[in-house]
Write an enzyme that holds these catalytic residues in place. Structure first.
Site, PDB file in Angstrom:
ATOM      1  N   HIS A  29      -0.968   1.172  -1.777  1.00  0.00           N
ATOM      2  CA  HIS A  29      -1.467   2.391  -1.143  1.00  0.00           C
ATOM      3  C   HIS A  29      -1.037   3.621  -1.933  1.00  0.00           C
ATOM      4  CE1 HIS A  29       2.631   3.191   0.174  1.00  0.00           C
ATOM      5  NE2 HIS A  29       2.686   1.929   0.576  1.00  0.00           N
ATOM      6  N   ASP A 353       3.818  -2.094  -2.448  1.00  0.00           N
ATOM      7  CA  ASP A 353       4.601  -2.286  -3.670  1.00  0.00           C
ATOM      8  C   ASP A 353       5.177  -3.691  -3.745  1.00  0.00           C
ATOM      9  OD1 ASP A 353       6.271  -1.793  -1.494  1.00  0.00           O
ATOM     10  OD2 ASP A 353       7.169   0.011  -2.340  1.00  0.00           O
TER      11      ASP A 353
END
Length: 516
Positions: A29, A353
């Protein structure tokens, strides 16, 4: 982002004899607010004024009338209510005193929307304009497999990226509703799901504690404490497992670095040496397990990587098992998309991540320029190619026997979790390499897999041997070699595996390096 590939680079990166068949992109994101309101004692406001979307939300509403149902839209704005000094309700305000565009914790910001839209433009430039792999104009999205985690910032980043890749001017006027696939939290595999996997939770805690034991008393940690312990609760020293944790400190630092001057920490937090130390130790805490433990890989990233390989196999099989069945409909001749689409060409997943780093580390590709904490809007592309010159690709040797973690669990858990599948009934797309028959092995010859992280080319160590990569370029794994590596940590039943080995040691007894 790095500059787009030049024409010279494209000729090297995309050889003429290789035809691109399927692209799968995992994207982190975009920029967001911190997930927790830390360091208010350092002057950092917990309420950030960077979420313009909060002034223009849209919700679906239903209007039953005379036995008919009509669907409409409710446009609304959000204001964030908090406790006041005497527990009275009051509206949160940003540093400038304004009550609108205030972000919630962990929310995608305007900056995050900009960068994910730009990622979509970048993907369009490469795959539409330069490679002409995807069409310039689309009448539906059924050649896409779009998926996101249940976390709103991941879904919104996916939407922004798709919008950047195919803005309204590149979609026909009768463009139908786009399908986006999601899962419940208990079934989510687009991030390491230790909240719903007891054994993974055990393993992740053990590796985190090992990192704490290694680094808490180190000179590097003492250096960090000399800079910022005055901002820690009770002036406590900084530690892997301090409060906030070292990774939490990194979260706030990275969020503030990505945004404006109204939400900055004191300069000590941005010391270059300190940032390097924080990232080095945090990546060890979170991702060393994937490099070192087969069980960690199996539980943390195995289901996702297995699904990625399954879509590759489904693309070759051509029966709609590449994700088309999830976005299209069942027809008399198998799954079909609107516009008579017969296969997925592009998969785009909004994730995190930890997703990207876990995927790379699990196949031994988390090294060199890639061995960093994935920045906001990072993306990992896994590309499937077909050698258009039959018989001129690398010779693919039949894979030998491999150990398959998770197969034995059917013997112990079959009665509880279902019958053991018969070998002959396993679908082609999920069948381990060792169980492919001669015809099936032949069918995947001439196919290659290549990984790119933020446009940097990655290599997988297990593909370096002769016959396991494209002649002259080790970054192109043969599909057989790549699948064989992933098969070794793909669970046959993830939920059952999560309940196994709970009394066993947390670390492997022998080295189990990833990528082989």
């Amino acid at each position: 982002m790095t500059p787009a590939y030049s024409d010279k680079e494209l000729k090297i990166l995309y050889p003429k004899n290789l035809k691109l068949q399927l692209v799968q992109v995992l994207l982190r994101h975009g920029e967001r607010t911190p997930v927790s309101g830390r360091f208010q004692n350092a002057g950092l406001t917990p309420y950030w004024p960077y979420c313009g979307a909060a002034q223009r939300f849209t919700s679906v509403v239903k209007t039953p009338k005379n036995g008919e149902t009509k669907w409409g839209e409710l446009h609304w704005r959000r204001r964030l209510e908090i406790f006041g000094s005497d527990d009275e309700p009051r509206i949160a305000e940003g540093p400038n005193g304004a009550p609108d565009s205030i972000c919630n914790l962990g929310e995608l910001t305007d900056r995050g929307r900009d960068t994910t839209y730009a990622l979509g433009q970048r993907l369009r430039h490469l795959y539409v304009n330069q490679l002409e792999f995807m069409p310039n104009l689309i009448s539906d999205a059924d050649m896409f497999y779009l998926r996101a985690t249940p976390i709103p910032r991941a879904l919104e980043s996916l939407q922004q990226t798709f919008w950047g890749m195919y803005p309204s001017s590149t979609r026909t006027g009768d463009f139908p509703i786009t399908t986006i696939v999601t899962r419940t939290p208990a079934d989510e595999t687009l991030f390491p799901n230790d909240s719903n996997c007891r054994r993974l939770n055990q393993l992740s805690r053990a590796f985190a504690q090992r990192t704490a034991d290694r680094w808490n008393e180190s000179p590097d940690m003492k250096y960090l404490s000399s800079l910022i312990s005055s901002y820690m609760p009770g002036n406590a020293p900084v530690a892997v497992d301090s409060h906030p944790r070292l990774s939490g400190i990194m979260d706030t630092v990275n969020s503030t670095r990505a945004h404006g001057p109204a939400t900055k920490l004191p300069n000590k937090f941005y010391d270059k040496k300190a940032i390097s130390i924080i990232e080095k130790i945090s990546t060890e805490e979170w991702f060393s397990g994937y490099r070192e433990s087969k069980e960690y890989r199996l539980l943390g990233s195995g289901s996702l990587m297995g699904d990625i390989v399954s879509r590759m196999m489904g693309s070759i099989e051509g029966k709609g098992n590449d994700g088309l069945s999830a976005v299209g409909f069942s027809g008399s001749q198998g799954p079909r998309g609107r516009g008579r689409k017969t296969g997925i060409k592009f998969a785009l997943s909004g994730c995190h991540d930890t997703t990207l780093a876990a995927a790379m580390a699990s196949v031994g590709a988390y090294k060199g320029e890639a061995a960093v904490w994935p920045p906001y809007t990072s993306h990992l592309a896994l590309e499937l190619f077909k050698d258009s010159h039959e018989g001129q690709g690398a010779e693919t040797k039949s894979p030998g026997p491999t150990s398959q973690p998770g197969i034995g669990l059917w013997d112990s858990f079959g009665a509880l979790f279902g019958s053991k599948p018969e070998d002959g009934n396993e679908p082609f797309i999920r069948k381990p390499t060792e169980k492919l028959n001669a015809s099936e092995k032949k069918s995947i010859e001439g196919y290659y897999v290549r990984m790119r992280f933020n446009d940097h080319i990655l290599t997988v160590p297990g593909c370096a041997a002769a016959g396991k990569h494209l002649d002259g370029d080790v970054s192109f794994c043969t599909l057989a070699a790549f699948k064989d590596i992933v098969d070794k940590f793909t669970p046959r039943h993830w939920k059952a595996s999560c309940l196994m080995n709970l009394e066993e040691p947390r670390f492997p007894r022998e080295p189990e390096p990833s990528g082989f």
